[in-house]
Motif scaffolding. Structure first.
Motif, PDB file in Angstrom:
ATOM      1  N   CYS A 194     -27.374 -46.009 -89.909  1.00  0.00           N
ATOM      2  CA  CYS A 194     -26.557 -46.843 -89.007  1.00  0.00           C
ATOM      3  C   CYS A 194     -25.909 -48.045 -89.688  1.00  0.00           C
ATOM      4  O   CYS A 194     -25.689 -49.052 -89.032  1.00  0.00           O
ATOM      5  CB  CYS A 194     -27.414 -47.366 -87.864  1.00  0.00           C
ATOM      6  SG  CYS A 194     -27.929 -46.088 -86.756  1.00  0.00           S
ATOM      7  N   ASP A 195     -25.598 -47.969 -90.986  1.00  0.00           N
ATOM      8  CA  ASP A 195     -24.969 -49.165 -91.551  1.00  0.00           C
ATOM      9  C   ASP A 195     -23.474 -49.138 -91.272  1.00  0.00           C
ATOM     10  O   ASP A 195     -22.899 -48.089 -90.998  1.00  0.00           O
ATOM     11  CB  ASP A 195     -25.267 -49.291 -93.048  1.00  0.00           C
ATOM     12  CG  ASP A 195     -24.173 -48.708 -93.894  1.00  0.00           C
ATOM     13  OD1 ASP A 195     -23.258 -49.461 -94.257  1.00  0.00           O
ATOM     14  OD2 ASP A 195     -24.217 -47.502 -94.170  1.00  0.00           O
ATOM     15  N   LEU A 196     -22.875 -50.312 -91.317  1.00  0.00           N
ATOM     16  CA  LEU A 196     -21.482 -50.419 -90.884  1.00  0.00           C
ATOM     17  C   LEU A 196     -20.497 -50.522 -92.046  1.00  0.00           C
ATOM     18  O   LEU A 196     -19.314 -50.643 -91.817  1.00  0.00           O
ATOM     19  CB  LEU A 196     -21.324 -51.644 -89.970  1.00  0.00           C
ATOM     20  CG  LEU A 196     -22.150 -51.616 -88.682  1.00  0.00           C
ATOM     21  CD1 LEU A 196     -22.098 -52.972 -87.984  1.00  0.00           C
ATOM     22  CD2 LEU A 196     -21.642 -50.527 -87.751  1.00  0.00           C
ATOM     23  N   LEU A 252     -35.262 -55.956 -96.411  1.00  0.00           N
ATOM     24  CA  LEU A 252     -34.492 -55.424 -95.284  1.00  0.00           C
ATOM     25  C   LEU A 252     -33.093 -55.012 -95.696  1.00  0.00           C
ATOM     26  O   LEU A 252     -32.550 -55.504 -96.695  1.00  0.00           O
ATOM     27  CB  LEU A 252     -34.385 -56.486 -94.181  1.00  0.00           C
ATOM     28  CG  LEU A 252     -35.685 -56.906 -93.506  1.00  0.00           C
ATOM     29  CD1 LEU A 252     -35.434 -58.115 -92.606  1.00  0.00           C
ATOM     30  CD2 LEU A 252     -36.278 -55.751 -92.700  1.00  0.00           C
ATOM     31  N   ASP A 253     -32.516 -54.154 -94.867  1.00  0.00           N
ATOM     32  CA  ASP A 253     -31.110 -53.803 -95.057  1.00  0.00           C
ATOM     33  C   ASP A 253     -30.346 -54.207 -93.792  1.00  0.00           C
ATOM     34  O   ASP A 253     -30.136 -55.396 -93.554  1.00  0.00           O
ATOM     35  CB  ASP A 253     -30.990 -52.317 -95.413  1.00  0.00           C
ATOM     36  CG  ASP A 253     -29.573 -51.922 -95.772  1.00  0.00           C
ATOM     37  OD1 ASP A 253     -28.710 -52.800 -95.812  1.00  0.00           O
ATOM     38  OD2 ASP A 253     -29.317 -50.725 -96.003  1.00  0.00           O
ATOM     39  N   ASN A 254     -30.001 -53.225 -92.959  1.00  0.00           N
ATOM     40  CA  ASN A 254     -29.068 -53.521 -91.871  1.00  0.00           C
ATOM     41  C   ASN A 254     -29.725 -54.042 -90.602  1.00  0.00           C
ATOM     42  O   ASN A 254     -30.819 -53.642 -90.238  1.00  0.00           O
ATOM     43  CB  ASN A 254     -28.280 -52.256 -91.551  1.00  0.00           C
ATOM     44  CG  ASN A 254     -27.594 -51.733 -92.788  1.00  0.00           C
ATOM     45  OD1 ASN A 254     -26.801 -52.455 -93.395  1.00  0.00           O
ATOM     46  ND2 ASN A 254     -27.924 -50.524 -93.202  1.00  0.00           N
ATOM     47  N   TRP A 287     -23.245 -59.893 -95.411  1.00  0.00           N
ATOM     48  CA  TRP A 287     -23.265 -59.027 -96.600  1.00  0.00           C
ATOM     49  C   TRP A 287     -23.102 -57.563 -96.234  1.00  0.00           C
ATOM     50  O   TRP A 287     -23.773 -57.072 -95.321  1.00  0.00           O
ATOM     51  CB  TRP A 287     -24.628 -59.249 -97.285  1.00  0.00           C
ATOM     52  CG  TRP A 287     -24.729 -58.802 -98.701  1.00  0.00           C
ATOM     53  CD1 TRP A 287     -25.540 -57.823 -99.183  1.00  0.00           C
ATOM     54  CD2 TRP A 287     -24.033 -59.331 -99.837  1.00  0.00           C
ATOM     55  NE1 TRP A 287     -25.379 -57.721-100.539  1.00  0.00           N
ATOM     56  CE2 TRP A 287     -24.460 -58.626-100.968  1.00  0.00           C
ATOM     57  CE3 TRP A 287     -23.062 -60.341 -99.997  1.00  0.00           C
ATOM     58  CZ2 TRP A 287     -23.969 -58.884-102.254  1.00  0.00           C
ATOM     59  CZ3 TRP A 287     -22.567 -60.598-101.270  1.00  0.00           C
ATOM     60  CH2 TRP A 287     -23.026 -59.870-102.377  1.00  0.00           C
ATOM     61  N   PHE A 288     -22.232 -56.851 -96.931  1.00  0.00           N
ATOM     62  CA  PHE A 288     -22.025 -55.417 -96.708  1.00  0.00           C
ATOM     63  C   PHE A 288     -21.976 -55.086 -95.212  1.00  0.00           C
ATOM     64  O   PHE A 288     -22.609 -54.143 -94.734  1.00  0.00           O
ATOM     65  CB  PHE A 288     -23.092 -54.597 -97.434  1.00  0.00           C
ATOM     66  CG  PHE A 288     -22.782 -54.442 -98.908  1.00  0.00           C
ATOM     67  CD1 PHE A 288     -22.871 -55.541 -99.767  1.00  0.00           C
ATOM     68  CD2 PHE A 288     -22.379 -53.236 -99.436  1.00  0.00           C
ATOM     69  CE1 PHE A 288     -22.558 -55.421-101.122  1.00  0.00           C
ATOM     70  CE2 PHE A 288     -22.058 -53.106-100.796  1.00  0.00           C
ATOM     71  CZ  PHE A 288     -22.153 -54.197-101.628  1.00  0.00           C
ATOM     72  N   VAL A 289     -21.238 -55.883 -94.509  1.00  0.00           N
ATOM     73  CA  VAL A 289     -20.983 -55.808 -93.070  1.00  0.00           C
ATOM     74  C   VAL A 289     -22.251 -55.991 -92.231  1.00  0.00           C
ATOM     75  O   VAL A 289     -22.383 -56.964 -91.511  1.00  0.00           O
ATOM     76  CB  VAL A 289     -20.256 -54.502 -92.641  1.00  0.00           C
ATOM     77  CG1 VAL A 289     -19.863 -54.555 -91.172  1.00  0.00           C
ATOM     78  CG2 VAL A 289     -19.023 -54.260 -93.505  1.00  0.00           C
ATOM     79  N   SER A 290     -23.203 -55.030 -92.351  1.00  0.00           N
ATOM     80  CA  SER A 290     -24.276 -55.046 -91.352  1.00  0.00           C
ATOM     81  C   SER A 290     -25.613 -55.593 -91.839  1.00  0.00           C
ATOM     82  O   SER A 290     -26.595 -55.555 -91.089  1.00  0.00           O
ATOM     83  CB  SER A 290     -24.462 -53.636 -90.796  1.00  0.00           C
ATOM     84  OG  SER A 290     -24.381 -52.681 -91.817  1.00  0.00           O
ATOM     85  N   ASP A 291     -25.696 -56.099 -93.075  1.00  0.00           N
ATOM     86  CA  ASP A 291     -27.007 -56.542 -93.554  1.00  0.00           C
ATOM     87  C   ASP A 291     -27.532 -57.726 -92.740  1.00  0.00           C
ATOM     88  O   ASP A 291     -26.768 -58.584 -92.290  1.00  0.00           O
ATOM     89  CB  ASP A 291     -26.940 -56.902 -95.043  1.00  0.00           C
ATOM     90  CG  ASP A 291     -26.887 -55.649 -95.907  1.00  0.00           C
ATOM     91  OD1 ASP A 291     -26.558 -54.578 -95.375  1.00  0.00           O
ATOM     92  OD2 ASP A 291     -27.179 -55.741 -97.107  1.00  0.00           O
ATOM     93  N   ALA A 292     -28.873 -57.727 -92.580  1.00  0.00           N
ATOM     94  CA  ALA A 292     -29.486 -58.731 -91.696  1.00  0.00           C
ATOM     95  C   ALA A 292     -29.640 -60.092 -92.379  1.00  0.00           C
ATOM     96  O   ALA A 292     -30.122 -60.188 -93.513  1.00  0.00           O
ATOM     97  CB  ALA A 292     -30.855 -58.231 -91.252  1.00  0.00           C
TER      98      ALA A 292
HETATM   99 MG    MG Z   1     -26.499 -52.516 -95.594  1.00  0.00          MG
END
Ligand code: MG
Ligand code: F6P
Length: 441
Positions: A194-196, A252-254, A287-292
């Motif tokens: 689900c990343d953007l 974490l990522d998105n 960061w990278f649109v959807s990173d938390a």
């Molecule tokens: Mg990401």
């Protein structure tokens, strides 16, 4: 000894790196410009004329950036003072030093993809911080929140499931606990679809209940080291004394649905006593649109807690308590938004490396983390993961990632070839995933 392989780069026409720089990144920039436009009246209401001026300034800086990119102009240093400006500018110089005299300056399509893609997000941040009073505006916030709202049904199902498990956890035998651990790990893996940024900033939410698809998705896990994770944590549980801790760190990522899956997993680890503390790492800038970021992290827990759904709200309340009592700890570090490969972390960010060394297990979520773990290089598919990490071993670690970039190591001979022939884009659609472990067994 031969050095590591070359970096992925936009030089390779037709590669995913090339297509990302050519199409996807400009699309993300256009979307960011559009978002600023749409908030025009909000900026005016909040800050008057100054808000309008700031919005125009940020837009003109982003338009300039888009033009530089589309005409493959040299990568220029950062000008605005920020905590990481010096490190960034040193890194740009370092990239310059890698070039032959005839090659000129680092450029978008010529330099390593990882470097220029990170640089792009850092430039977006620079455009915003150069435009007070709207200098804390997150151009991606809206999309991240939308992803969360669009995934509601799946989030409710997941939270309800977690609460069912937690309330009966004492009755579960070891095999049942292990099954549950594997289930929540897989949910966290597929949550990474689900990343953007892969979708060019367009919505990419989890509309169906992911729990019903796990069996079907299993064959798509190319490297599956879940058993190692279980042995490691179950062993810690059995051998630790009353006062000692088992610490699991999650990079974490998105935000949005993926973050919910990570928090559900983290909750389960504590409830099942497979860990006693969870440490999270997020990004300090959008960061990278959807990173938390910390804002997304807090916002999401607040939303979960405020839900009308009984079990969802219970999850949010529990998560808030974990934070209050220090069983969940959130860390920020600028290293995560630098372009460096993780193998240089111990030199560039020794404090962060030392922090990670305290973990019994580190989970690295997502594709970008995988690219940084392996240096985003043209490794042979069969090179062992341990080798591709090039000395980055702060603690036992596992990458939980769906494939969205043309880098993959640790496959069996012939494994990659199975996919290449029938599915040319098998590495870049997020269809396949890995649980790839490195550490003593
Ligand atoms: Mg990401
Ligand atoms: O361009 C697509 C892309 O930005 C990849 O470069 C990047 O690795 C990925 O999307 C981000 O994915 P994730 O959120 O899993 O790190």
């Amino acid at each position: 000894m031969a050095g590591p392989p070359a970096s992925l780069s936009g030089q390779d026409e037709g590669s995913f790196a090339y297509l990302t720089i050519k199409d996807r990144i400009p699309q993300i920039l256009t979307k960011a410009i559009d978002t600023l436009h749409r908030h025009k009246s909000e900026f005016f209401e909040k800050h008057g004329e100054k808000g309008t001026e700031a919005e125009k300034k940020a837009i003109s800086l982003l338009s300039k950036l888009r033009n530089e990119l589309q005409t493959d102009k040299p990568i220029i240093p950062f000008v605005e003072e920020f905590v990481d400006t010096d490190i960034w500018n040193q890194y740009i110089e370092y990239q310059q030093s890698l070039l032959n005299e005839n090659d000129g300056k680092p450029r978008w399509f010529y330099s390593p993809w990882l470097f220029v893609e990170c640089y792009m997000y850092r430039r977006i941040h620079e455009a915003v911080i150069q435009s007070p009073p709207i200098d804390d505006f997150d151009v991606f916030k809206e999309s991240k929140d939308q992803n969360f709202f669009e995934s509601q049904e799946s989030i409710i199902a997941l939270c309800t499931h977690l609460q069912e498990v937690v309330t009966t956890i004492r009755d579960l035998d070891e095999n049942q606990l292990k099954d549950e651990f594997f289930r929540l790990l897989q949910i966290s893996l597929w949550g990474n679809k689900c990343d953007l940024s892969l979708s060019g900033g367009e919505t990419s939410s989890q509309k169906t209940n992911i729990m019903n698809s796990l069996e079907e998705l299993k064959p798509l896990i190319l490297v599956n080291d879940m058993e190692h994770l279980w042995s490691l944590l179950n062993n810690c549980k059995k051998t630790r004394g009353k006062a000692s801790i088992t610490r699991v760190d999650i990079v974490l990522d998105n935000s949005g649905f993926e973050l919910v899956t990570d928090l559900v997993l983290a909750d389960f680890l504590l409830s099942a006593q497979l860990a006693t503390e969870i440490h999270f790492y997020g990004k300090t800038i959008p960061w990278f649109v959807s990173d938390a970021t910390i804002r997304d992290f807090n916002w999401l827990i607040e939303q979960v807690k405020g839900s009308n759904h009984k079990w969802m709200s219970k999850c949010g309340a529990d998560w808030e308590t974990y934070i209050k009592v220090g069983r969940w700890v959130y860390h920020d570090h600028i290293f995560w938004t630098l372009p460096h490969e993780f193998c240089v972390m111990s030199q560039v960010a020794p404090d962060l490396y030392a922090e990670l060394q305290k973990a019994h297990l580190i989970l690295f979520k997502g594709d970008l983390n995988y690219r940084k773990l392996t240096g985003d290089r043209k490794w042979e598919f069969t090179v062992p993961f341990h080798q591709a990490l090039r000395g980055f071993h702060p603690a036992p670690l596992c990458s939980i990632r769906t494939l969205k970039a043309e880098v993959q190591v640790g496959l069996w001979p012939g494994q990659a070839e199975q996919y290449i022939a029938s599915e040319p884009s098998w590495m870049t659609t997020g269809k396949y995933g890995v649980f790839q472990f490195d550490g003593p067994l």
